[in-house]
Design an enzyme around this catalytic site. Sequence first.
Site, PDB file in Angstrom:
ATOM      1  CB  SER A 265       4.168   5.297 -10.143  1.00  0.00           C
ATOM      2  OG  SER A 265       3.089   5.961  -9.498  1.00  0.00           O
TER       3      SER A 265
ATOM      4  CB  SER B 116      -4.296   4.981  -8.311  1.00  0.00           C
ATOM      5  OG  SER B 116      -5.066   6.155  -8.527  1.00  0.00           O
TER       6      SER B 116
ATOM      7  CB  ILE C 212      -9.291   7.625  -0.646  1.00  0.00           C
ATOM      8  CG1 ILE C 212      -9.459   6.519  -1.702  1.00  0.00           C
ATOM      9  CG2 ILE C 212      -9.739   7.142   0.731  1.00  0.00           C
ATOM     10  CD1 ILE C 212     -10.882   6.074  -1.936  1.00  0.00           C
TER      11      ILE C 212
ATOM     12  CE1 TYR D  88      -0.319   8.223  -6.552  1.00  0.00           C
ATOM     13  CE2 TYR D  88      -2.150   8.569  -8.077  1.00  0.00           C
ATOM     14  CZ  TYR D  88      -1.649   8.058  -6.887  1.00  0.00           C
ATOM     15  OH  TYR D  88      -2.490   7.376  -6.042  1.00  0.00           O
TER      16      TYR D  88
ATOM     17  CG  ASN E  20      -1.550   1.341   1.495  1.00  0.00           C
ATOM     18  OD1 ASN E  20      -2.403   1.796   0.746  1.00  0.00           O
ATOM     19  ND2 ASN E  20      -1.123   1.993   2.567  1.00  0.00           N
TER      20      ASN E  20
END
Length: 269
Positions: free
Chosen positions: A170, A154, A200, A167, A103
């Site tokens: 990745s 994600s 989130i 991001y 995570n």
Amino acid sequence: MTERLEKNVRKVVLITGSSSGIGAAAAIQFATLGYRMSLFAMNVPVDEAGLADTKDRCLKANPELTSDDILTMTGDLTVEKDCHLYIEKTFETFKRIDVLVANAGIVSSSRLENLKMEDFDKVMNINCRVVVLMNKLVIPYLAETKGNIVNVSSVAGLRACNDMIAYCMSKAAVAQLTRCAASELASKGIRVNAVCPGLIDSTRIFQNAGFSTEFHDLMIERVKSSHPLGRAGTPEEVAKSIAFLASEEQASFMTGVTLPIDGGRCVSS
């Protein structure tokens, strides 16, 4: 939803990035199911108070657990010896490993035209390389227990998002790692899946990346139009999906899945 473990089945879950947000919520969810656990906080920056709070919340969530059932560690998983130490210490403590929840991660905001390569390297190192290494290192242990891996990708790894190119790349790599690893490791009885959260709320990922409270609030406001359900998700919603994918009762025939937990973001226009 997910099975509660029999008292004589003492499964062990490793969770990176456990001091807040999705990682902390996942720890609490697994605690309610009776797992023993190894919780790790990354130095980005390290949050020892948050890690201690997660442990306390796990113990409150399941009074049958004791402090000895929860191992906490801090370090830098971008340093390979820390990854080895984390896994070895977990096995030394509990004598088995059943689930890895990879995570830990960071967020970065930049367009391609002004992307600094040192920032790109940092994001790819933490969000991708660390996940690859952790997935690799747990293979011998999971092969023994017929365990499984849940990577945290994600929705940004499934579709384009402006101003977040490093991001997005990745997290796309984590999604592809999940598919490839699932194919490779199936013969060993190891399942590999991933969750792909949308935005989130109540996580510290923006704070840790140096973004202001105003930026966080702006992102939450944008969700009302970008996510068809019109709101941000909660860490607990993602945690329940992680526990579902890790469950041999509920998800034993699922591997290679990249599961969106995103309020419909991946199908929105």
